[in-house]
Scaffold this active site. Structure first.
Site, PDB file in Angstrom:
ATOM      1  N   ASP A   9       0.888  -1.152   0.000  1.00  0.00           N
ATOM      2  CA  ASP A   9       0.000   0.000   0.000  1.00  0.00           C
ATOM      3  C   ASP A   9       0.936   1.214   0.000  1.00  0.00           C
ATOM      4  O   ASP A   9       2.097   1.102   0.401  1.00  0.00           O
ATOM      5  CB  ASP A   9      -0.856  -0.049   1.283  1.00  0.00           C
ATOM      6  CG  ASP A   9      -1.685   1.186   1.468  1.00  0.00           C
ATOM      7  OD1 ASP A   9      -2.459   1.510   0.552  1.00  0.00           O
ATOM      8  OD2 ASP A   9      -1.556   1.835   2.527  1.00  0.00           O
ATOM      9  N   ASP A  11       0.004   5.077   0.740  1.00  0.00           N
ATOM     10  CA  ASP A  11      -0.226   6.058   1.798  1.00  0.00           C
ATOM     11  C   ASP A  11      -0.344   5.361   3.152  1.00  0.00           C
ATOM     12  O   ASP A  11      -1.226   4.527   3.353  1.00  0.00           O
ATOM     13  CB  ASP A  11      -1.512   6.840   1.468  1.00  0.00           C
ATOM     14  CG  ASP A  11      -1.858   7.859   2.521  1.00  0.00           C
ATOM     15  OD1 ASP A  11      -0.950   8.314   3.224  1.00  0.00           O
ATOM     16  OD2 ASP A  11      -3.042   8.192   2.644  1.00  0.00           O
TER      17      ASP A  11
HETATM   18  P1  B16 Z   1      -6.824   9.862  -4.295  1.00  0.00           P
HETATM   19  P2  B16 Z   1      -3.645   4.152  -0.177  1.00  0.00           P
HETATM   20  C1  B16 Z   1      -5.531   6.047  -0.317  1.00  0.00           C
HETATM   21  O1  B16 Z   1      -4.203   5.642  -0.549  1.00  0.00           O
HETATM   22  C2  B16 Z   1      -5.560   6.999   0.871  1.00  0.00           C
HETATM   23  O2  B16 Z   1      -5.199   6.318   2.072  1.00  0.00           O
HETATM   24  C3  B16 Z   1      -6.959   7.557   1.041  1.00  0.00           C
HETATM   25  O3  B16 Z   1      -6.989   8.472   2.117  1.00  0.00           O
HETATM   26  C4  B16 Z   1      -7.374   8.246  -0.267  1.00  0.00           C
HETATM   27  O4  B16 Z   1      -8.696   8.749  -0.177  1.00  0.00           O
HETATM   28  C5  B16 Z   1      -7.288   7.239  -1.420  1.00  0.00           C
HETATM   29  O5  B16 Z   1      -5.968   6.741  -1.493  1.00  0.00           O
HETATM   30  C6  B16 Z   1      -7.652   7.867  -2.752  1.00  0.00           C
HETATM   31  O6  B16 Z   1      -6.688   8.848  -3.061  1.00  0.00           O
HETATM   32  O7  B16 Z   1      -7.857  10.883  -3.953  1.00  0.00           O
HETATM   33  O8  B16 Z   1      -5.422  10.435  -4.426  1.00  0.00           O
HETATM   34  O9  B16 Z   1      -7.203   9.053  -5.517  1.00  0.00           O
HETATM   35  O10 B16 Z   1      -3.601   4.090   1.317  1.00  0.00           O
HETATM   36  O11 B16 Z   1      -4.576   3.121  -0.795  1.00  0.00           O
HETATM   37  O12 B16 Z   1      -2.282   4.186  -0.825  1.00  0.00           O
HETATM   38 MG    MG Z   2      -2.878   3.132   3.280  1.00  0.00          MG
END
Ligand code: B16
Ligand code: MG
Length: 211
Positions: A9, A11
């Site tokens: 993953d 974030d």
């Molecule tokens: P975006 P991950 C996720 O990343 C984030 O944890 C989450 O907070 C976010 O809403 C989601 O990506 C979508 O992100 O708006 O940039 O498309 O933890 O799956 O790497």
């Molecule tokens: Mg994450």
């Protein structure tokens, strides 16, 4: 277990963009007069952009059209992308980089499995643009975690079976997604305290003792 690949993953595992997500959602919520705080922000971890908006709108009295919701997501994303411009290679910790290099030296394939549509931009900011063998992200999926699609696609991109891959996650939804796809998982943070996780870790470097 003899894993042949590790799917990360992004974030909350490789980097920490939650403060930027918070600032961008906060600015959108303020412009609408909607209450938003760090506690609500914690519920957005690993959740898709559209689902994040629905959580924020729980505090909104107005019923919004699909077009209005789309506009709010675009507003939030343009603030977020602007904030990502502040990220540099210095935001990649020495522990993460050294561990990734050690896993690669063991012959493991390394991939990203992120819900974010901005994953490739984030990897570029961190100096990891061409580092991973595969990137599965919000641009190639139709269902977000806890659906296993993002990890199943990552395994497909690597030409690996789920049983040969370990998923590394910080969110419960991500651990559930891994399990549903037939993957073992290693958890950090709230995912480490979750009973469905295969291995609980206290820090990223613990991976070297698992794979
Ligand atoms: P975006 P991950 C996720 O990343 C984030 O944890 C989450 O907070 C976010 O809403 C989601 O990506 C979508 O992100 O708006 O940039 O498309 O933890 O799956 O790497
Ligand atoms: Mg994450």
């Amino acid at each position: 277990m003899n894993y042949q690949a590790v799917i990360f993953d992004l974030d909350g595992v490789i980097c920490f963009t939650d403060r930027y997500h918070y600032q961008a959602w906060k600015s959108m919520a303020d412009s609408m007069g909607i209450y938003f705080d760090e506690t609500i922000n914690n519920r957005l971890r690993g959740v898709s952009r559209a689902e994040s908006l629905e959580i924020i709108l729980e505090r909104c009295d107005k019923v919004l059209s699909a077009e209005e919701k789309q506009a709010l997501m675009e507003q939030k994303n343009s603030t977020y992308v602007e904030l990502l411009g502040q990220m540099t290679k210095k935001d990649l910790s020495a522990e993460v980089k050294e561990t990734l290099d050690a896993l690669r030296a063991k012959g493991l394939k390394l991939a990203i499995g992120s819900s974010s549509k901005n994953a490739k931009l984030i990897l570029e900011r961190l100096g990891l643009k061409d580092y991973f063998d595969a990137v599965s992200d919000g641009t190639n999926i139709t269902k977000s975690k806890p659906d296993p699609e993002v990890f199943v696609k990552a395994a497909e991109f690597l030409h690996m079976a789920p049983a040969d891959c370990l998923v590394v996650e910080d969110a419960r939804a991500g651990v559930d997604a891994a399990k549903a796809g037939g993957f073992d998982s290693a958890g950090l943070g709230e995912a480490a305290a979750y009973e469905a996780v295969t291995y609980a870790m206290s820090s990223f470097g613990d991976l070297k003792g698992i794979v």
